[in-house]
Design an enzyme around this catalytic site. Structure first.
Site, short mmCIF file in Angstrom:
data_model
loop_
_atom_site.label_atom_id
_atom_site.label_comp_id
_atom_site.label_asym_id
_atom_site.label_seq_id
_atom_site.Cartn_x
_atom_site.Cartn_y
_atom_site.Cartn_z
N CYS A 116 9.37 -19.21 -25.95
CA CYS A 116 8.76 -18.07 -26.66
C CYS A 116 9.79 -17.00 -26.97
CB CYS A 116 7.67 -17.45 -25.78
SG CYS A 116 8.33 -16.62 -24.32
N ILE A 253 -2.74 -14.24 -50.42
CA ILE A 253 -2.04 -12.96 -50.15
C ILE A 253 -1.19 -13.20 -48.90
CG2 ILE A 253 -2.28 -10.49 -49.70
CD1 ILE A 253 -3.40 -11.10 -52.41
N GLY A 254 -1.81 -13.17 -47.75
CA GLY A 254 -1.05 -13.39 -46.51
C GLY A 254 -1.05 -14.84 -46.07
N PHE A 860 -2.43 -28.65 -8.55
CA PHE A 860 -2.80 -30.05 -8.34
C PHE A 860 -4.12 -30.22 -7.58
CE2 PHE A 860 -1.69 -34.50 -7.17
CZ PHE A 860 -1.15 -34.91 -8.37
N ALA A 1027 5.10 -30.72 -7.87
CA ALA A 1027 4.66 -30.43 -6.50
C ALA A 1027 5.50 -29.36 -5.81
CB ALA A 1027 4.63 -31.72 -5.66
N GLU A 1212 3.97 -23.51 -7.26
CA GLU A 1212 2.50 -23.55 -7.26
C GLU A 1212 1.82 -22.56 -6.30
OE1 GLU A 1212 3.11 -27.79 -6.57
OE2 GLU A 1212 1.36 -28.10 -7.82
#
Ligand SMILES: Cc1cc2nc3c(=O)[nH]c(=O)nc-3n(C[C@H](O)[C@H](O)[C@H](O)COP(=O)(O)OP(=O)(O)OC[C@H]3O[C@@H](n4cnc5c(N)ncnc54)[C@H](O)[C@@H]3O)c2cc1C
Ligand code: FES
Ligand code: FES
EC number: 1.17.1.4
Length: 1279
Positions: A116, A253-254, A860, A1027, A1212
């Site tokens: 990201c 337009i967009g 899990f 794990a 986890e």
């Protein structure tokens, strides 16, 4: 009509495209044509922000260069004529100069998997280009369109907020923000003086050519491909002519609506008319009575205009159409003729005695469409509170926007007094009855919301009337503070506390230091390579999957003739084309790669199309015709119970300890209950991807793919191809997130991809092939967390101490058992969470359904069963009228206790974490404050919850997986060290930690080390990275390899104690000493050979990670909205290898857990098709969801002799702590229910969505809108 040349700029370079294809997006063009892979594809539907770039244009009229952050995945290249695009590569690089935005996100620990990150960087960069010193609020708001699944957002925000600081602090670690202490360190997001200052004069300049030339925006343009024509008129008359000539053309337009229609709804738009350059559509005219807004004015510009207009206003061949119930009559049908366009929208100014307010409730605060929105207007008779005119409009109540016409008419002439609200609620119910059901179902909730909105409107107007009448007491009584339109959240803040390394620790020794992620700068500059970023090589083909459109059916025929005749298509592959075995294995069980005779879920893979481009492959895949014969289906756990549809041999897992019957006999009270929880989508930002390259001889094939389990992928590919494993090499550099979803399903996906790929390559096409799933495909086929149903009977004594528990956990496993037997086993041995239950029997049942197979997901199976356990505690607390924290304390494990599975708690830190979090959160003070707040407020309530957790770090049933291996090379020429190990880097900072381990073991600074990838050629037979064992298994293996090397070098060190590393390495090499070592580690079978276990006790070297959290929430009882005001976490991570990374794991796991327990909701159609198949319909937490105050501390003085350098697994364990938000919400709802006289236990299933919160806060509105009074058919299956 000849096509024009498209001219635009990218990172200052002029691009002239002679064959611009209207269907090509900017993202495709950047990545595949310009080879700028820094901009990522996360969703392709404008919902995740991974593809954010900056688009700049010169506004002639305002003589201003305007910069916009844009989602490149929805921008057609044809819309870019005369514009300048800046990508992450254009602002800085590790090779030249980093931009401060890039440097800050990296150094603030704001990247994990990094997928990201380029999008985050470009959103922030654009903000800075528009406003070099934004406020903290502006920084928080700019990321409304950017999602991150790893970090929990806090470090990104904190890092970027340094751009808002007045005087950057240059005191570094001596800053007054950092408490002076020898032991404790606060993780400071960013110390601004470490960074190059933002210097706007150094930014890439806007191309002068675009500013000087007026021609770009004034010329009629035509772009054409085989399928689509793009026309861009610049005069209104031409636009109207084109609209008459091409009545079915779409105006663009967009492209945020048309783009989705063409991509996901497969609409084929033949003519697109870009109306962006028609001046009249950009006009804004302020008249005496209101304001005309041109039809192409962007929302951002509209915001500016309205703000400006309100500031400046001291008081408040065309036809006009009212935006009322006659405008949008049914879905897709507007009151616009095919030769008409919307020229402008007129917004009237409000008059004296007139009040207009708007309301919206969505699944998530930002970037989410409304569940219901409303606009309400009332005009009073002059000088009176008699209603003269009234309008009430709702969105999403029905297929179109709807007006409550009868209700509004009945209001006219009435006084604005309390009686009106109950009458309106009654009338609205009648109005709603006549409406067709809206998209998305949820009608009882929607009706309650609509009534609640009116209630809010009523009180808001009442306040305004009081103000107008000059009444001194112009406030609403405090218990009815309804004037605030919604819950507000202030700027987020928090602290992160950990123990600093001893001042005596040698400088080179990186263990325990908060080093930034090793690849963070590469993430921030877009240089980090993910599988699909690898350049295409000559002749490379693309693959798309053919998947089932039935949940359970026989395949009668597959007709590929039409599909194979489409342009660019090379081949189709199905089960008959598999040269080896069509069965892939997950541990011991198998499943088909390609469905052969029968499909058992919607989305099951039947075959694959290979073509010259991804688009061609996808078109061909959709064109395959399959005939089915439907078979009976089972989707829900309840249906599976009725049908007894279970996985036979693994159907029932059992844990039994003590004498349950006797326990119940001794109990003073016995309670029974149930709780249900939904599934969860992994939503890693990078979808499944694989790329296979033939090596040209002996059947060798190299596969680059996104897998958490390279060895498993290797085995499955080899089996499918009928090749020995030594011909198949799997290579994984990094993943854009995994969370368990790329463990076995990756094997499936990569086998799907790799296998077809491999087969295509080796046997028929002999060309490289790649396949990357689109977001909707990935979500459709890859499965996720198991939905569950927990049933329990518990016996307790008079003070709430457990005497006996009998519980059953049903998991919805889907159409194959995959890892479900292991998941249910973990679910059961985690059930007890932190509580000693002397007599217990736990049963786990795996339901076989026609949903895509569910699989591993962070935790899990443990979060599901632990939620059942904590719900039992809550039920006990309510039933005995004892505070829930007391019930927890009285039953809490102590040192040396045995769990029902026979694991002894040694170095048990539950009580320390618990007590410290009570202190850190000022729990008792907070409880008092909340009680007062709840007394003072009728419609807003607060709640608090304290939750402990313990998590076993192990591969419980598969001891053979508890092994790790590494290979470490030292290069004699310069002494640099290359580490390879069996673990996969997927954002959790594994490679960084491995280098830290090696730095201590070899006594070298971290810059001497490098890890380039994980590959089956260097480290074979690896355990999946899962794990929470990655650092433990591979860390010990790296340590062992380094110890071997160090041992070999010892004679040279002793012989030349003043020498350098390079000297010793060189000397050893000259002496013909191997400078390469393997390291191996297996978790010992016993932690102390002399220990004599009691009966049933396990002695393996396994340990628990502990933690505790306290969360405070506020809910809006009328809408079901909530905000997390504060969360405190104390976590025992042993002696952290890297506190920054561990805190990142805690915050990220908490955010993901928060999503599971509150807002993430998967929905299936009645045919078993996943409807929530992208970020627009499936909401993961965004920036606005993180706790307003978030404090994380690592337990001090903790250690763990059972893992590398006394550390602990952390991926986890913190996940479940997010349930503190769930139970805090439940606590707040209890207070709301008490206002309606409802006391005692009530059921709240997970996730605690706005709908569930609202409907649980029963009041006069929910009573009127309950399902019994308004019969609606269920739109979705509650699996
Ligand atoms: C991530 C994401 C989030 C979204 N969130 C929301 C949301 O919260 N609420 C919401 O309402 N929508 C939302 N949408 C939908 C979308 O943004 C809106 O429908 C938006 O108004 C479309 O504007 P556009 O200019 O991008 O449309 P385009 O795709 O360019 O056009 C939209 C439609 O309007 C027609 N059109 C455009 N201009 C004219 C004109 N002058 N005269 C006649 N017809 C015209 C086009 O032919 C087309 O059918 C979201 C979309 C995305 C991708
Ligand atoms: S927003 Fe473009 S890829 Fe997600
Ligand atoms: S770091 Fe944000 S998605 Fe992985």
């Amino acid at each position: 009509m000849d096509a024009d040349e498209l001219v635009f700029f990218v990172n200052g370079k002029k691009i002239i495209e002679k064959n611009a294809d209207p269907e090509t997006t900017l993202l495709q063009y950047l990545r595949k044509i310009l080879r700028l892979p820094g901009t990522k594809l996360g969703c392709g539907e404008g919902g995740c922000g991974a593809c954010t770039v900056m688009i700049s244009k010169y506004d002639q009229e305002r003589d201003k260069i305007c910069h916009y952050a844009s989602n490149a995945c929805l921008v057609p290249i044809c819309s870019l004529h005369g514009l300048a695009v800046t990508t992450v590569e254009g602002i800085g690089s590790t090779k030249t100069r980093l931009h401060p935005v890039q440097e800050i996100i990296a150094k603030s620990h704001g990247t994990q998997c990094g997928f990201c990150t380029p999008g985050m960087v470009m959103s922030m960069y654009t903000l800075l280009r528009n406003k070099p010193k934004p406020t903290e609020e502006e920084v928080e708001n700019i990321f409304q369109g950017n999602l991150c699944r790893c970090t929990g957002y806090r470090p990104i925000l904190e890092g970027f907020k340094t751009f808002s600081k007045d005087e950057p602090c240059c005191m570094g670690s001596k800053c007054c923000k950092i408490q002076p202490s020898n032991e404790e360190h606060f993780l400071d997001a960013a110390e601004p003086c470490d960074f190059l200052p933002a210097d706007t004069t150094q930014e890439p300049i806007f191309p002068p050519e675009l500013k000087i030339s007026n021609g770009f925006g004034t010329k009629f343009l035509t772009f054409k491909s085989e399928r689509v024509t793009w026309l861009r008129p610049v005069f209104l008359k031409d636009l109207l002519k084109l609209k008459s000539k091409y009545p079915s053309a779409r105006i663009v337009i967009g492209n945020t609506a048309v783009g989705l229609d063409t991509k996901y709804r497969k609409a084929h738009v033949q003519v697109m008319i870009a109306a962006t350059h028609v001046p009249e559509l950009h006009e804004v005219a302020v008249a005496d009575t209101g304001i005309h807004i041109g039809g192409a004015v962007t929302l951002a510009r509209l915001g500016e205009i309205l703000t400006e207009t309100i500031k400046n206003t001291t008081e408040g061949g065309q036809r006009n159409a009212f935006l009322d119930n006659t405008f949008y009559t049914r879905r897709g049908n507007w009151n616009i003729k095919s030769d008409e366009i919307v020229l402008s929208v007129f917004i009237p100014f409000s008059k004296k005695n007139e009040f207009v307010f708007g309301y919206k409730k969505a699944q998530r605060r930002e970037n989410a469409t409304a569940i219901v929105n409303a606009g309400m207007r009332v005009l009073f008779e002059d000088g009176d509170n008699i209603i003269k005119e009234m309008q009430i409009a709702f969105g999403s109540m029905s297929e179109t926007s709807s007006l409550a016409i009868t209700t509004a008419r009945r209001c006219v002439g009435r006084k604005w007094e309390d009686q009106l609200t109950s009458d309106v609620v009654q009338w609205l119910a009648e109005d709603f009855h006549s409406l067709p059901e809206g998209i998305g179902g949820q009608m009882p909730y929607k009706r309650a919301l609509a009534c609640s909105f009116f209630f809010k409107f009523f009180h808001r107007v009442k306040l305004e009337l009081r103000k107008q009448s000059g009444m001194e007491d112009a406030t609403v009584p405090p218990r009815h503070t309804l004037t605030l339109p919604s819950l507000t959240r202030s700027i987020s803040r928090g602290t992160q506390v950990f123990e600093e390394v001893s001042p005596d620790q040698p400088k080179h020794d990186a263990v325990g230091r908060p080093l930034q992620h090793r690849a963070s700068l590469q993430h921030a500059t877009g240089e980090a390579q993910y599988c699909d970023d690898m350049p295409l090589i000559d002749g490379e083909l693309h693959l798309a999957l053919v998947t089932s459109t039935r949940a359970h059916a026989k395949i009668l025929s597959i007709d590929t003739r039409e599909a194979l005749a489409l342009p660019g298509v090379e081949a189709f592959f199905g089960h008959e084309d598999v040269p080896g075995s069509n069965v892939k294995r997950v541990l011991t069980v198998g499943e088909e790669i390609f469905a052969s005779k029968e499909v058992t879920c919607y989305g099951q893979v039947i075959g694959a199309m290979v073509a010259d481009t991804k688009t061609h492959a996808q078109r061909a895949a959709k064109a395959v015709k399959i005939e089915y014969e439907d078979l009976p289906t089972v989707f829900t756990i309840e249906e599976a119970i009725v049908e007894e549809s279970y996985y036979p041999h693994e159907a029932k897992a059992l844990i039994k300890s003590g004498d349950v019957e006797r326990g119940f006999e001794q109990a003073d009270h016995i309670l029974e209950g149930e709780i249900k929880g939904g599934g969860q989508e992994h939503f890693y930002l990078e979808t499944h991807v694989a790329r296979a390259v033939p090596r040209g001889e002996d059947g060798e094939i190299e596969i680059f793919c996104s897998t958490q389990s390279p060895s498993k992928s290797q085995a499955n590919v080899a089996r499918a191809l009928g090749l020995p494993m030594n011909r198949v090499c799997i290579r994984t550099k990094r993943l854009g997130g995994g969370f368990g979803g790329k463990e076995t399903r990756s094997t499936l996906c990569s086998v799907m991809s790799c296998h077809h790929v491999a087969y295509a390559v080796l046997h028929r096409l002999n060309r490289p092939v790649r396949g990357m799933l689109d977001r909707d495909e990935d979500m459709l086929i890859s499965g996720g967390r198991h939905p569950f149903l927990g049933k329990y009977k518990v016996g307790i004594d008079s003070v709430g101490r457990f005497k006996a528990l009998d519980a059953t956990v049903y998991l919805n496993a889907g159409n194959t058992s995959d890892l479900s037997p292991e998941v249910v086993s973990v679910s059961l041995y985690s059930f007890d969470n932190c509580y000693h239950i002397p007599n217990i029997v736990l049963t786990g049942v795996l339901c076989k359904t026609n949903l895509p197979s569910n699989t591993a997901f962070r935790g899990f199976g443990a979060p599901q069963s632990m939620l059942v356990m904590e719900n039992i505690i809550e039920d006990v607390a309510v039933s005995l009228n004892i505070p829930s924290h007391k019930v927890r304390e009285i039953n809490m494990y102590n040192e040396n206790d045995l769990t029902p599975k026979g694991i002894r708690l040694i170095n048990c830190a539950i009580d320390r974490c618990w007590n410290e979090v009570i202190q850190q959160s000022e729990f008792f003070q907070r409880k008092e404050d909340i009680a007062k707040f709840n007394r003072d407020n009728r419609w807003k309530k607060r709640g608090v919850s304290l939750i402990p957790t313990k998590f076993l770090i192990s591969y419980y049933n598969e001891r053979f997986l508890e092994q790790g291996a590494a290979l470490v090379h030292v290069y004699q020429e310069d002494g640099s060290v290359l580490i390879t190990h069996g673990g996969v880097e997927m954002g959790q900072g594994l490679h960084t930690k491995m280098i830290q381990v090696a730095s201590r073991a070899l006594q070298l600074p971290v810059h001497k080390f490098h890890i380039n990838e994980t590959t089956t050629s260097t480290v074979p037979n690896t355990t999946a990275t899962a794990a929470s064992t990655g650092s433990d298994l591979n860390g010990m293996a790296v340590l062992n390899a380094c110890k071997t090397l160090r041992h070999r070098l010892e004679p040279y060190i002793a012989g030349n104690p003043g020498g350098s590393w390079e000297d010793w390495v060189k000397a050893a090499y000259m002496d013909r000493i191997s400078l390469s070592a393997t390291g191996y580690y297996k978790v010992p079978d016993t932690w102390d050979d002399s220990y004599v276990p009691v009966e049933g006790e396990q002695t393996t070297q396994r340990y628990f990670t502990y933690g505790a959290a306290c969360s405070v929430v506020e809910i809006d009882c009328l809408t079901g909205d909530h905000v997390v005001l504060r969360t405190d976490i104390v976590m025992d991570v042993g002696r952290s290898l890297n506190p920054a990374i561990d805190i990142g794991q805690i915050e990220g796991a908490f955010a993901q857990g928060y999503g599971l327990f509150t807002i993430e909701q998967l929905r299936y159609s009645s045919e078993g098709r996943l409807i929530t198949n992208g970020p627009n319909t499936y909401k993961i937490p965004g920036y606005g969801n993180i706790p307003v105050e978030f404090n994380v501390s690592l337990l001090k003085g903790a250690s763990n002799p059972k893992a590398v350098y006394s550390s602990k697994g952390i991926g986890e364990p913190p996940f479940f702590l997010a349930s503190s938000v769930f139970f805090a919400i439940k606590d707040a709802i209890s207070s709301a229910r008490a206002e309606s006289g409802l006391k005692g236990r009530f059921r709240l299933d997970s996730p605690a969505t706005a709908e569930r919160i609202r409907m649980a806060c029963e009041d006069q509105f929910t009573c009127q809108c309950s399902p019994s009074t308004h019969h609606t058919r269920p739109r979705f299956i509650d699996v």
